[in-house]
Scaffold this motif. Sequence first.
Motif, PDB file in Angstrom:
ATOM      1  N   SER A 107      12.859  -1.165  -4.971  1.00  0.00           N
ATOM      2  CA  SER A 107      12.271   0.268  -6.386  1.00  0.00           C
ATOM      3  C   SER A 107      12.618   1.047  -5.905  1.00  0.00           C
ATOM      4  O   SER A 107      13.164   1.372  -4.678  1.00  0.00           O
ATOM      5  CB  SER A 107      11.054   0.312  -6.458  1.00  0.00           C
ATOM      6  OG  SER A 107      11.102   1.610  -7.408  1.00  0.00           O
ATOM      7  N   PRO A 108      14.157   1.935  -6.471  1.00  0.00           N
ATOM      8  CA  PRO A 108      14.464   3.262  -6.272  1.00  0.00           C
ATOM      9  C   PRO A 108      13.581   4.344  -5.688  1.00  0.00           C
ATOM     10  O   PRO A 108      11.913   4.239  -5.717  1.00  0.00           O
ATOM     11  CB  PRO A 108      14.646   3.926  -7.489  1.00  0.00           C
ATOM     12  CG  PRO A 108      15.159   2.901  -8.762  1.00  0.00           C
ATOM     13  CD  PRO A 108      14.209   1.378  -7.881  1.00  0.00           C
ATOM     14  N   VAL A 109      13.779   4.935  -4.607  1.00  0.00           N
ATOM     15  CA  VAL A 109      12.409   5.389  -4.208  1.00  0.00           C
ATOM     16  C   VAL A 109      13.474   7.608  -3.935  1.00  0.00           C
ATOM     17  O   VAL A 109      15.180   7.433  -4.443  1.00  0.00           O
ATOM     18  CB  VAL A 109      12.674   5.672  -2.992  1.00  0.00           C
ATOM     19  CG1 VAL A 109      11.474   4.334  -3.112  1.00  0.00           C
ATOM     20  CG2 VAL A 109      13.688   5.594  -1.640  1.00  0.00           C
ATOM     21  N   PRO A 134       0.754  -1.181   0.133  1.00  0.00           N
ATOM     22  CA  PRO A 134      -0.054   0.279  -0.764  1.00  0.00           C
ATOM     23  C   PRO A 134       0.964   1.499   0.157  1.00  0.00           C
ATOM     24  O   PRO A 134       1.710   1.807   0.298  1.00  0.00           O
ATOM     25  CB  PRO A 134      -0.978   0.117   1.128  1.00  0.00           C
ATOM     26  CG  PRO A 134      -0.198  -1.060   1.769  1.00  0.00           C
ATOM     27  CD  PRO A 134       0.744  -2.031   1.217  1.00  0.00           C
ATOM     28  N   LEU A 135       0.697   2.106  -0.823  1.00  0.00           N
ATOM     29  CA  LEU A 135       1.349   3.509  -1.216  1.00  0.00           C
ATOM     30  C   LEU A 135       1.287   3.769   0.770  1.00  0.00           C
ATOM     31  O   LEU A 135       2.356   5.026   0.850  1.00  0.00           O
ATOM     32  CB  LEU A 135       0.618   4.267  -1.703  1.00  0.00           C
ATOM     33  CG  LEU A 135       0.795   3.741  -3.690  1.00  0.00           C
ATOM     34  CD1 LEU A 135       0.345   4.862  -4.161  1.00  0.00           C
ATOM     35  CD2 LEU A 135       2.302   4.039  -3.521  1.00  0.00           C
ATOM     36  N   THR A 166      12.919  -2.685   5.026  1.00  0.00           N
ATOM     37  CA  THR A 166      14.001  -1.840   4.494  1.00  0.00           C
ATOM     38  C   THR A 166      13.743  -0.605   3.310  1.00  0.00           C
ATOM     39  O   THR A 166      13.621  -0.969   2.498  1.00  0.00           O
ATOM     40  CB  THR A 166      14.858  -3.067   4.983  1.00  0.00           C
ATOM     41  OG1 THR A 166      15.208  -3.409   3.509  1.00  0.00           O
ATOM     42  CG2 THR A 166      15.156  -3.375   6.281  1.00  0.00           C
ATOM     43  N   MET A 167      14.877   0.262   4.000  1.00  0.00           N
ATOM     44  CA  MET A 167      14.734   1.310   3.102  1.00  0.00           C
ATOM     45  C   MET A 167      16.467   1.690   3.637  1.00  0.00           C
ATOM     46  O   MET A 167      16.112   2.897   3.786  1.00  0.00           O
ATOM     47  CB  MET A 167      13.830   2.825   3.358  1.00  0.00           C
ATOM     48  CG  MET A 167      14.333   3.764   2.248  1.00  0.00           C
ATOM     49  SD  MET A 167      12.781   4.914   2.993  1.00  0.00           S
ATOM     50  CE  MET A 167      12.964   5.358   4.079  1.00  0.00           C
ATOM     51  N   PRO A 168      16.865   1.260   2.837  1.00  0.00           N
ATOM     52  CA  PRO A 168      18.839   1.852   2.719  1.00  0.00           C
ATOM     53  C   PRO A 168      19.216   2.727   2.713  1.00  0.00           C
ATOM     54  O   PRO A 168      18.754   2.699   1.498  1.00  0.00           O
ATOM     55  CB  PRO A 168      19.282   0.372   2.887  1.00  0.00           C
ATOM     56  CG  PRO A 168      18.215  -0.240   2.110  1.00  0.00           C
ATOM     57  CD  PRO A 168      17.237  -0.206   1.871  1.00  0.00           C
ATOM     58  N   LEU A 201       8.395   7.180  -2.453  1.00  0.00           N
ATOM     59  CA  LEU A 201       7.648   6.278  -3.044  1.00  0.00           C
ATOM     60  C   LEU A 201       7.958   5.633  -4.229  1.00  0.00           C
ATOM     61  O   LEU A 201       8.548   5.433  -4.717  1.00  0.00           O
ATOM     62  CB  LEU A 201       6.165   7.123  -3.392  1.00  0.00           C
ATOM     63  CG  LEU A 201       5.336   8.185  -3.051  1.00  0.00           C
ATOM     64  CD1 LEU A 201       4.749   8.840  -3.950  1.00  0.00           C
ATOM     65  CD2 LEU A 201       4.192   7.266  -2.601  1.00  0.00           C
ATOM     66  N   PRO A 202       8.239   4.014  -4.027  1.00  0.00           N
ATOM     67  CA  PRO A 202       8.339   3.225  -5.021  1.00  0.00           C
ATOM     68  C   PRO A 202       7.871   3.357  -6.533  1.00  0.00           C
ATOM     69  O   PRO A 202       7.139   4.476  -6.404  1.00  0.00           O
ATOM     70  CB  PRO A 202       8.211   1.625  -4.449  1.00  0.00           C
ATOM     71  CG  PRO A 202       7.422   1.984  -3.573  1.00  0.00           C
ATOM     72  CD  PRO A 202       6.912   3.493  -3.055  1.00  0.00           C
TER      73      PRO A 202
END
Length: 243
Positions: free
Chosen positions: A235-237, A94-95, A205-207, A225-226
């Motif tokens: 996905s890059p963000v 979910p966004l 996780t968002m490294p 947002l992906p």
Amino acid sequence: MTDAETMDAELRTRLPIGTIVDISLELDPKNFAMRTPAGFTKDLQFAMEVLKEHDAPGGAGQIVRGVHMRLHAGSHVDAPEHNVRGGTQIHQLPLALFIGDAIVADLRHKMPGKAITAADLDQAIGARLRPGDRVLLRTDHNNAYDGGSDAWMKASPYLTIGATEWLIAREVVIVGYDFYHGNDEPGAPRVFHNSRTLSEHGIITMPYLKNLDRIAKERVTLIALPLNIIGAEASPVRAVVLM
Ligand SMILES: [Zn+2]
């Protein structure tokens, strides 16, 4: 001010927020690189090529570039499938996960290479963490990101198993890192044990974040947002914080 800066300043006055803090790493093909641990069949970094030029024939001149990159290049989010076969993929998330409250855990004293324990997290954010929050683990290590050298990796702290369990128990939805997230405590039962455990509990996780030192408020809004890529594990963000 340049035209872009003037436009940026003007657009910001129309936003219902004060400041935008960019916490993303630059994807600069000239110097961006990342680690390639065992098991890769191809060492895809971040490369750009020109597919069409401004002097294209027939008046169709335009510059069109393509990039070759891992979905894990630079600031990115990992869906559970990254570590769990058959797990949730990026387009299924979910966004609302990627827009919402975030707090920074100041762990600068854990540099270089020290353990981040549950007690450390409790001391840093225990009193103000709410279920559903996103937690950004701050060391400032990536403010001088060097392309993922061995020295960079070794200087990165690691979450103990207890710290990972603490994040799960406190119902965190995203864990962001400004240091190498693949380090584990000595004797951990699996390679990448902590990120695997987070993925197994549906935590994103968002490294490869940076600039966490610029977040001056206790509670901020994170937007990261992906891309709507179908059937992918990451996905890059462009991760930003609104203050
Ligand atoms: Zn990743």
